[in-house]
Design a protein around this motif. Structure first.
Motif, PDB file in Angstrom:
ATOM      1  N   VAL A 151     -19.261  -9.522 -15.290  1.00 50.52           N
ATOM      2  CA  VAL A 151     -18.847  -9.379 -13.674  1.00 50.52           C
ATOM      3  C   VAL A 151     -17.581  -8.801 -13.680  1.00 50.52           C
ATOM      4  O   VAL A 151     -17.047  -8.280 -12.786  1.00 50.52           O
ATOM      5  N   GLY A 157     -18.131  -5.472 -14.138  1.00 48.53           N
ATOM      6  CA  GLY A 157     -18.269  -4.330 -12.992  1.00 48.53           C
ATOM      7  C   GLY A 157     -18.340  -2.964 -13.671  1.00 48.53           C
ATOM      8  O   GLY A 157     -18.698  -1.962 -13.251  1.00 48.53           O
ATOM      9  N   SER A 185     -24.965 -10.245 -10.470  1.00 43.22           N
ATOM     10  CA  SER A 185     -25.147  -8.727 -10.356  1.00 43.22           C
ATOM     11  C   SER A 185     -23.895  -8.433  -9.021  1.00 43.22           C
ATOM     12  O   SER A 185     -23.668  -7.789  -8.703  1.00 43.22           O
ATOM     13  N   ALA A 193     -20.418  -9.156  -9.346  1.00 43.76           N
ATOM     14  CA  ALA A 193     -19.800  -7.817  -9.795  1.00 43.76           C
ATOM     15  C   ALA A 193     -19.144  -6.605  -8.915  1.00 43.76           C
ATOM     16  O   ALA A 193     -18.501  -5.561  -8.988  1.00 43.76           O
ATOM     17  N   GLN A 194     -20.820  -6.022  -8.062  1.00 39.47           N
ATOM     18  CA  GLN A 194     -20.582  -5.224  -6.895  1.00 39.47           C
ATOM     19  C   GLN A 194     -19.452  -5.593  -6.012  1.00 39.47           C
ATOM     20  O   GLN A 194     -18.847  -4.826  -5.780  1.00 39.47           O
ATOM     21  N   TYR A 245     -16.702  -7.279  -6.426  1.00 42.11           N
ATOM     22  CA  TYR A 245     -15.048  -7.009  -7.324  1.00 42.11           C
ATOM     23  C   TYR A 245     -15.029  -5.706  -7.365  1.00 42.11           C
ATOM     24  O   TYR A 245     -13.888  -5.373  -6.908  1.00 42.11           O
ATOM     25  N   ALA A 246     -16.404  -4.811  -7.575  1.00 42.01           N
ATOM     26  CA  ALA A 246     -15.750  -3.612  -6.749  1.00 42.01           C
ATOM     27  C   ALA A 246     -15.544  -3.179  -6.146  1.00 42.01           C
ATOM     28  O   ALA A 246     -14.711  -2.483  -6.200  1.00 42.01           O
ATOM     29  N   ARG A 290     -11.855  -3.946  -5.481  1.00 44.95           N
ATOM     30  CA  ARG A 290     -11.145  -3.107  -5.891  1.00 44.95           C
ATOM     31  C   ARG A 290     -10.902  -2.178  -5.355  1.00 44.95           C
ATOM     32  O   ARG A 290      -9.839  -1.319  -5.379  1.00 44.95           O
ATOM     33  N   SER A 332     -11.573  -1.987 -14.211  1.00 42.47           N
ATOM     34  CA  SER A 332     -12.703  -3.395 -14.093  1.00 42.47           C
ATOM     35  C   SER A 332     -12.083  -4.506 -13.447  1.00 42.47           C
ATOM     36  O   SER A 332     -10.490  -4.592 -13.241  1.00 42.47           O
TER      37      SER A 332
END
Length: 466
Positions: free
Chosen positions: A291, A293, A368, A371-372, A374-375, A378, A396
């Protein structure tokens, strides 16, 4: 002049928060505190300071009296007081010497409270963990046999097979594996096999606060090296290595304070430096894993002593206290052998739970997606801050870093407005002041009002300093 908090009563401002439907009000409560170390021997003085910390009479950041002042007051030799202070430093309870004075560390190892928490009534941008809503559901029970008996392998066969495959996919040697009770457990066990007390350990600055606390508690000398958006900076790392060190702890991606992450070039630079110092052990703490990223890179190729830790706490859940530890044969054998004499092994039921989740394609899709998300959070936060001329680091993970001249003032003002961010002092050693923003739970829509309040706070603080 008396040291702050000694020889006179110290006034501490304790923030309390009351919630209303639309805002948070900050109240200040004055607490009178007076505490003096006491005892006739170095051990008694050390124990009295520890008791003060444990009981709350001494708080993080409080200064102890100068050695000669306390020695005169107690009618003891300065050598006795100095020995007590030295013992407190070796045990990670205090820090600092000389003119700067001796003060209580941010998280002395006499309490289980080592993580920051958000005050009641504020939005939590302090906690560095994942968003609970983005974690996969735990299986009801492990599908495979989970009743491990004595004398079996420390790593369950299915977890070993899956972990090795994941490491090989990232180009990491998986010939030697074991399992520890989380990344910090792996760091502690590895360093104990490599180093003697007081040896030098290179760390990232800003970096992982609890790792700093662990090293202090183990009696090692911490050597801070600055970071940028690509992680630990090679030029300063080269200088630290040349001055001598026993180990290096680095975060390849999702750096805990700044969100830094290596690219292939940075990983190669670090690997090249380490080849010139084969006696230095390297620990790569890849705590966020799938996760984070960004792709995984390693600097351990052809290193003499090395360990890579893959924790599942950020991806599968903090309560799954498990990390896969890969490394050179001697280190892995020593870590597993020492573990066998203590806890024995990490529960097979826990190992089988992790293996079952790793083998489930649906869990892979959840990771997956996480991770998207969180990105995206950010990117939204950094873009909103840029609209106000504020630059936040990070490529990241779950956190970013904003340099500010008055980290405590900014954090306090934001808390008064309902946003809890972490003052940087907890995460830095020699680095300049800043605040850490943990955005894992910050929706993109909320980034805009937060950024506006952050910018307003910076303008207000700047005008007060004019």
């Amino acid at each position: 002049m008396d040291e702050p908090g000694f020889g006179r009563e110290r006034v501490v401002h304790s923030d309390t928060f009351s919630r209303s439907p639309r805002n948070v009000t900050v109240h200040f409560v004055n607490i009178l505190v007076r505490y003096r170390p006491h005892g006739r021997t170095a051990k008694e003085i050390s124990a009295s300071v520890e008791a003060g910390v444990r009981g709350g009479q001494l708080a993080p950041g409080d200064h102890l009296p100068p050695v000669r002042e306390l020695a005169s007051e107690l009618g003891l030799s300065p050598t006795t007081v100095a020995a007590a202070y030295g013992e407190l430093r070796r045990r990670g309870i205090t820090t600092g010497t000389g003119r700067a004075g001796t003060r209580i560390r941010g998280a002395p190892p006499v309490s289980s409270r080592v993580y920051l928490s958000a005050p009641a009534g504020t939005r939590d941008l302090i906690t560095g963990g994942p968003d609970p809503d983005l974690l996969p559901l735990l299986p009801a029970r492990p599908a495979a046999r989970s009743a491990r008996m004595y004398a079996e392998a420390p790593v369950s066969p299915r977890l070993h097979r899956l972990a090795a495959a994941r490491l090989r996919d990232d180009g990491i040697d998986a010939a030697n594996l074991t399992v520890t009770g989380g990344a910090l457990d792996g760091i502690e066990r590895t360093l104990a096999t490599w180093l003697a007390p007081a040896e030098r350990v290179i760390v990232e600055d800003p970096g992982h606060a609890v790792t700093f606390d662990l090293l202090a508690a183990m009696g090692y000398t911490v050597v801070p090296v600055p970071v940028d958006d690509l992680g630990i900076r090679p030029a300063e790392l080269a200088g630290a290595l040349a001055r001598g060190a026993g180990a290096l702890i680095v975060t390849p991606r999702a750096q805990a304070a700044t969100g830094a992450a290596w690219d292939a070039g940075r990983a190669a630079e670090i690997a090249g430096l380490l080849r010139r110092y084969p006696a230095v052990g390297i620990i790569e703490d890849d705590h966020a894993g799938p996760v984070a990223g960004v792709p995984a890179f390693s600097a351990c190729q052809r290193a003499g002593r090395w360990v890579i830790l893959r924790s599942v706490s950020k991806s599968l859940g903090p309560d799954l206290r498990l990390a896969v530890l890969a490394g050179d044969e001697a280190t892995v054998t020593r870590v597993a052998g020492r573990q066998a004499l203590g806890t024995g092994w990490v529960s097979y039921q826990l190992q089988e739970t992790v293996a079952q989740m790793w083998a489930d394609p649906a869990v892979g899709q959840v990771l997956s997606t996480a991770a998207q998300v969180y990105a995206a959070r950010r990117d939204a936060l950094q873009a909103a801050l840029r609209e106000h001329g504020v630059t936040a680091t990070g490529r990241s993970g779950f956190a970013c870093w904003v340099p500010v001249p008055d980290e405590d003032g900014v954090a306090s003002a934001l808390a008064g407005a309902g946003w809890a961010v972490a003052p940087g002092q907890r995460f830095r050693i020699a680095a300049a002041p800043g605040v850490r923003i943990s955005f894992a739970r910050l929706d993109a829509a909320d980034a805009v009002p937060f950024a506006a309040e952050f910018a307003r706070t910076l303008r207000h603080r700047a005008s007060r300093l004019d």
